[in-house]
Design an enzyme around this catalytic site. Sequence first.
Site, short mmCIF file in Angstrom:
data_model
loop_
_atom_site.label_atom_id
_atom_site.label_comp_id
_atom_site.label_asym_id
_atom_site.label_seq_id
_atom_site.Cartn_x
_atom_site.Cartn_y
_atom_site.Cartn_z
CB THR A 204 -0.90 0.05 1.25
OG1 THR A 204 -0.07 0.09 2.42
CG2 THR A 204 -1.80 -1.17 1.32
CG ASP A 205 0.08 4.56 -2.46
OD1 ASP A 205 -0.99 4.80 -1.86
OD2 ASP A 205 0.18 4.64 -3.69
CB ALA A 206 0.98 8.16 1.53
CG MET A 207 -2.86 8.30 -2.79
SD MET A 207 -3.00 8.15 -4.60
CE MET A 207 -4.80 8.30 -4.81
N GLY A 208 -3.46 5.09 0.80
CA GLY A 208 -4.23 4.04 1.46
C GLY A 208 -4.59 2.88 0.55
#
Lengths: 145, 145, 145, 145
Positions: free
Chosen positions: D16-20
Amino acid sequence: MTFEATTSIRVRYAETDAMGIVHHAVYPIWMELGRSDFLRELGQSYAEWERQGVLMSVADLQVKFRAPARYDEQVQVRTQLLEVNRRKLTFVYTIYREGTRLAEGRTVHVVTGPDGRARTLPEDLLRFVRSRLPALAELPGALPG
Amino acid sequence: MTFEATTSIRVRYAETDAMGIVHHAVYPIWMELGRSDFLRELGQSYAEWERQGVLMSVADLQVKFRAPARYDEQVQVRTQLLEVNRRKLTFVYTIYREGTRLAEGRTVHVVTGPDGRARTLPEDLLRFVRSRLPALAELPGALPG
Amino acid sequence: MTFEATTSIRVRYAETDAMGIVHHAVYPIWMELGRSDFLRELGQSYAEWERQGVLMSVADLQVKFRAPARYDEQVQVRTQLLEVNRRKLTFVYTIYREGTRLAEGRTVHVVTGPDGRARTLPEDLLRFVRSRLPALAELPGALPG
Amino acid sequence: MTFEATTSIRVRYAETDAMGIVHHAVYPIWMELGRSDFLRELGQSYAEWERQGVLMSVADLQVKFRAPARYDEQVQVRTQLLEVNRRKLTFVYTIYREGTRLAEGRTVHVVTGPDGRARTLPEDLLRFVRSRLPALAELPGALPG
């Protein structure tokens, strides 16, 4: 003012695979670095866009691979914005090493909010980006075959 | 009820590096899979914890590497909860392939909220986890040297 | 001649996770970048070592996490060689951002050939590395608790 | 005998990344897992191909993203071989979660040796793969727009 950004990247050991070359899934990450730098050179910050609820979600990704890259090599990503409107941005990338073309890429992004829903680019942001990109129409419309 | 979880992982090509083996930074990711499965086997879901604002932030990570893993091999992660209190959880891991020990790991986690600040594990959650783990005291306290 | 190398890294979006911070498995990769730069500043090239059949296999990895890093931040890795002999090298790392300490790390490497078997560091290489590192004994022997 | 393989993947937190949501560079890795499983279901092993000096180098990669995936979700990759000849293979992929289409992908591979130079697929291997794929002509020739 330049209409392209050039990002210099030294290949990480962790980016290589058992073929001894950079794994193909690394190139989209390098293209993302190019995109960040492109906005930064325009005087923008994607981190700041994000804090204001303006996200670029990747809708389409394409990469053509020409030649491999290896650990410790210095590679360059040249990033151009091919097209922008209120809902969509298209970037194109050339990845090369000292004159050797390694890959070309293209990403299409839709503008969304933090909830993932489509929204429009704020009018002033769109105007700003466009004002810095008068030569957009002269860029090639597609990846070379 | 078991006090350990076993996670089976097939080595991905993207996880290998130019030495032809799995890159060492992949092992913490495998240990994280083990942790997820451990909670799942306890009837818990870390995704659900997170939605309720209970996060486990990694405070300490340790891995000892014994033997390499290669593409397409089937490896196992055995995960145990070594210690738990209101503020901290310690997990230990053994990674092996058909009887060959590849690595041992250990992670310490502090309980935080979504803002990254320390908080305590909800009392009922702590009680539940502990009630399922009567044999905790019998686990070894440290990685073998 | 400096006995430490400082590596500057801009946090990649792909390095973040759903907590909005850099995933902990990224730190060993940053430490590897620090190691590469350390050797480069000594006038060595790990890529060249590898071509000559001298590999540093990671035997032990440890990271203590103090504070999170976020997308687009500029972080530094300071790398020092704590200990070196014919069979083993130990590096220590401090990762920080503008005076804030984010993490400390430590890796132990055994010298191997391309077949993964233990070998010794060539005598001239060992002498060279040591001659550049007179102050080694003054470094701290362990991670701060 | 089926002409497609289905690979089940539980989303890793590290993906996952910081966009969720799952970072877009993860999808080519999932497609690679699909490709491995496709060959395995044909009774082949890409690890074995590689030991015999038959490598599939990625020449072209395309992904269209429809909907995001999140941590802990169970996603499926359906892999089909669209086209194969002595020099080139084209795979197509559908990635979905319980009936929701998340992405479509396509990769083109050229057959190379370990040195990265183009070679041809061994005749018996080509015949074998083709004999298992009588319905190839019925597959769609392009990604839906």
